[in-house]
Design a protein around this motif. Structure first.
Motif, PDB file in Angstrom:
ATOM      1  N   THR A  46       0.763  -1.185  -0.045  1.00  0.00           N
ATOM      2  CA  THR A  46      -0.160   0.211   0.027  1.00  0.00           C
ATOM      3  C   THR A  46       0.781   1.212  -0.062  1.00  0.00           C
ATOM      4  N   THR A  47       1.994   1.254   0.840  1.00  0.00           N
ATOM      5  CA  THR A  47       2.995   2.379   0.753  1.00  0.00           C
ATOM      6  C   THR A  47       3.749   2.649  -0.196  1.00  0.00           C
ATOM      7  N   GLY A  48       3.877   1.373  -1.108  1.00  0.00           N
ATOM      8  CA  GLY A  48       4.524   1.530  -2.347  1.00  0.00           C
ATOM      9  C   GLY A  48       6.023   1.000  -2.148  1.00  0.00           C
ATOM     10  N   GLN A  49       6.469   0.742  -0.892  1.00  0.00           N
ATOM     11  CA  GLN A  49       7.897   0.162  -0.684  1.00  0.00           C
ATOM     12  C   GLN A  49       7.833  -1.186  -1.363  1.00  0.00           C
ATOM     13  N   LEU A  50       6.999  -1.861  -1.424  1.00  0.00           N
ATOM     14  CA  LEU A  50       7.091  -3.242  -2.088  1.00  0.00           C
ATOM     15  C   LEU A  50       5.955  -3.212  -3.502  1.00  0.00           C
ATOM     16  N   HIS A  51       6.648  -3.853  -4.400  1.00  0.00           N
ATOM     17  CA  HIS A  51       5.963  -3.580  -5.773  1.00  0.00           C
ATOM     18  C   HIS A  51       6.629  -5.016  -6.638  1.00  0.00           C
ATOM     19  N   LYS A  52       5.635  -5.238  -7.519  1.00  0.00           N
ATOM     20  CA  LYS A  52       6.350  -6.249  -8.441  1.00  0.00           C
ATOM     21  C   LYS A  52       7.597  -6.379  -9.024  1.00  0.00           C
ATOM     22  N   ASP A  53       8.315  -4.995  -9.017  1.00  0.00           N
ATOM     23  CA  ASP A  53       9.584  -4.833  -9.565  1.00  0.00           C
ATOM     24  C   ASP A  53      10.712  -5.103  -8.309  1.00  0.00           C
ATOM     25  N   ASN A  54      10.327  -5.143  -7.229  1.00  0.00           N
ATOM     26  CA  ASN A  54      11.327  -5.312  -6.073  1.00  0.00           C
ATOM     27  C   ASN A  54      11.152  -6.466  -5.212  1.00  0.00           C
ATOM     28  N   PHE A  55      10.636  -7.370  -5.594  1.00  0.00           N
ATOM     29  CA  PHE A  55      10.322  -8.569  -4.780  1.00  0.00           C
ATOM     30  C   PHE A  55       9.904  -9.864  -5.719  1.00  0.00           C
ATOM     31  N   GLU A  56      10.149 -11.150  -5.240  1.00  0.00           N
ATOM     32  CA  GLU A  56       9.961 -12.264  -5.939  1.00  0.00           C
ATOM     33  C   GLU A  56       9.926 -13.575  -4.920  1.00  0.00           C
ATOM     34  N   LEU A  57       9.247 -14.631  -5.226  1.00  0.00           N
ATOM     35  CA  LEU A  57       9.330 -15.700  -4.628  1.00  0.00           C
ATOM     36  C   LEU A  57       9.786 -16.907  -5.383  1.00  0.00           C
ATOM     37  N   ARG A  58      10.565 -17.722  -4.776  1.00  0.00           N
ATOM     38  CA  ARG A  58      11.173 -19.005  -5.240  1.00  0.00           C
ATOM     39  C   ARG A  58      11.204 -20.112  -4.609  1.00  0.00           C
ATOM     40  N   GLU A  59      10.739 -21.229  -5.327  1.00  0.00           N
ATOM     41  CA  GLU A  59      10.890 -22.614  -4.739  1.00  0.00           C
ATOM     42  C   GLU A  59      12.231 -23.108  -4.997  1.00  0.00           C
ATOM     43  N   GLU A  60      12.644 -23.587  -3.732  1.00  0.00           N
ATOM     44  CA  GLU A  60      14.119 -24.502  -3.832  1.00  0.00           C
ATOM     45  C   GLU A  60      13.831 -25.667  -4.333  1.00  0.00           C
ATOM     46  N   GLU A  70       4.791 -18.397  -8.828  1.00  0.00           N
ATOM     47  CA  GLU A  70       3.512 -17.325  -9.181  1.00  0.00           C
ATOM     48  C   GLU A  70       2.994 -16.732  -8.190  1.00  0.00           C
ATOM     49  N   TYR A  71       2.693 -15.506  -8.095  1.00  0.00           N
ATOM     50  CA  TYR A  71       1.888 -14.925  -6.892  1.00  0.00           C
ATOM     51  C   TYR A  71       0.882 -13.840  -7.688  1.00  0.00           C
ATOM     52  N   LYS A  72      -0.162 -13.258  -6.845  1.00  0.00           N
ATOM     53  CA  LYS A  72      -1.053 -12.304  -7.283  1.00  0.00           C
ATOM     54  C   LYS A  72      -1.001 -11.493  -6.071  1.00  0.00           C
ATOM     55  N   VAL A  79      -0.247 -10.841  -0.732  1.00  0.00           N
ATOM     56  CA  VAL A  79      -0.044 -11.515  -1.835  1.00  0.00           C
ATOM     57  C   VAL A  79      -0.483 -12.866  -1.617  1.00  0.00           C
ATOM     58  N   LEU A  80      -1.210 -13.225  -2.780  1.00  0.00           N
ATOM     59  CA  LEU A  80      -1.666 -14.592  -2.711  1.00  0.00           C
ATOM     60  C   LEU A  80      -0.798 -15.550  -3.657  1.00  0.00           C
ATOM     61  N   LEU A  81      -0.408 -16.775  -3.059  1.00  0.00           N
ATOM     62  CA  LEU A  81       0.487 -17.807  -3.897  1.00  0.00           C
ATOM     63  C   LEU A  81      -0.371 -18.904  -4.048  1.00  0.00           C
ATOM     64  N   PRO A  82      -1.006 -18.854  -5.561  1.00  0.00           N
ATOM     65  CA  PRO A  82      -1.966 -19.886  -5.722  1.00  0.00           C
ATOM     66  C   PRO A  82      -1.505 -21.342  -5.666  1.00  0.00           C
ATOM     67  N   GLU A  83       0.000 -21.528  -6.085  1.00  0.00           N
ATOM     68  CA  GLU A  83       0.441 -23.021  -6.641  1.00  0.00           C
ATOM     69  C   GLU A  83       0.918 -23.539  -5.234  1.00  0.00           C
ATOM     70  N   VAL A  84       1.131 -22.825  -4.191  1.00  0.00           N
ATOM     71  CA  VAL A  84       1.734 -23.332  -2.851  1.00  0.00           C
ATOM     72  C   VAL A  84       0.792 -24.309  -2.131  1.00  0.00           C
ATOM     73  N   GLY A  85       1.308 -25.556  -1.770  1.00  0.00           N
ATOM     74  CA  GLY A  85       0.590 -26.317  -1.122  1.00  0.00           C
ATOM     75  C   GLY A  85      -0.156 -27.484  -1.667  1.00  0.00           C
ATOM     76  N   TRP A  86      -0.032 -27.439  -2.981  1.00  0.00           N
ATOM     77  CA  TRP A  86      -0.552 -28.319  -3.842  1.00  0.00           C
ATOM     78  C   TRP A  86       0.155 -29.873  -3.917  1.00  0.00           C
ATOM     79  N   SER A  87       1.496 -29.700  -3.504  1.00  0.00           N
ATOM     80  CA  SER A  87       2.283 -31.000  -3.603  1.00  0.00           C
ATOM     81  C   SER A  87       2.809 -31.501  -2.255  1.00  0.00           C
TER      82      SER A  87
END
Length: 143
Positions: A46-60, A70-72, A79-87
């Protein structure tokens, strides 16, 4: 003789009904949702400190390999992680940002009663967090 036939018919009917119910039953895992806030509780998206260009999530994946997750960003700036927890099993992830990075584990098991998976535990390492109703509140402070 007729009594035996009736028992067999009833038994077969019960088995086929049970098999259909289990085959048609599927329960997806609960969604994994993060809200990232600063020490004062202000949402960093909301404050603009985090946005799509300065964070990411990775699976090891092991052997120093990883892949982008992938996140939304929802309307409430969580932040919603739609694919996490399916395995099934324990899977390690990393959150990488310009503010702070951390790793987290997701432990999921098969839902034997109805197919799909159930997330049993999510553990974050190296960051302060709190499990809330329906999401995980993560406090990010600059390193």
């Amino acid at each position: 003789m007729n009594t035996i036939r009736i028992y067999l018919i009833v038994a077969c009917l019960c088995l086929s009904i049970t098999a259909c119910e289990k085959k048609d039953c599927f329960t997806p895992p609960a969604p994994v949702v993060f809200e990232f806030v600063d020490a004062e509780g202000k949402n960093l998206i909301t404050t603009g400190q985090l946005h799509k260009d300065n964070f990411e999530l990775r699976e090891e994946l092991g052997n120093r390999e990883n892949e982008l997750v992938e996140y939304k960003i929802r309307e409430d700036d969580r932040v919603l992680l739609p694919e996490v927890g399916w395995s099934e099993g324990v899977i390690q992830y990393k959150f990488l940002s310009t503010i702070k990075s951390f790793s987290f584990l997701v432990k999921a098991r098969k839902n034997k009663a109805c197919g799909g998976t159930i997330i049993e535990q999510i553990t974050l390492d190296g960051v302060e967090y709190e499990q809330k109703e329906g999401y995980i509140l993560v406090i990010l402070e600059r390193e």
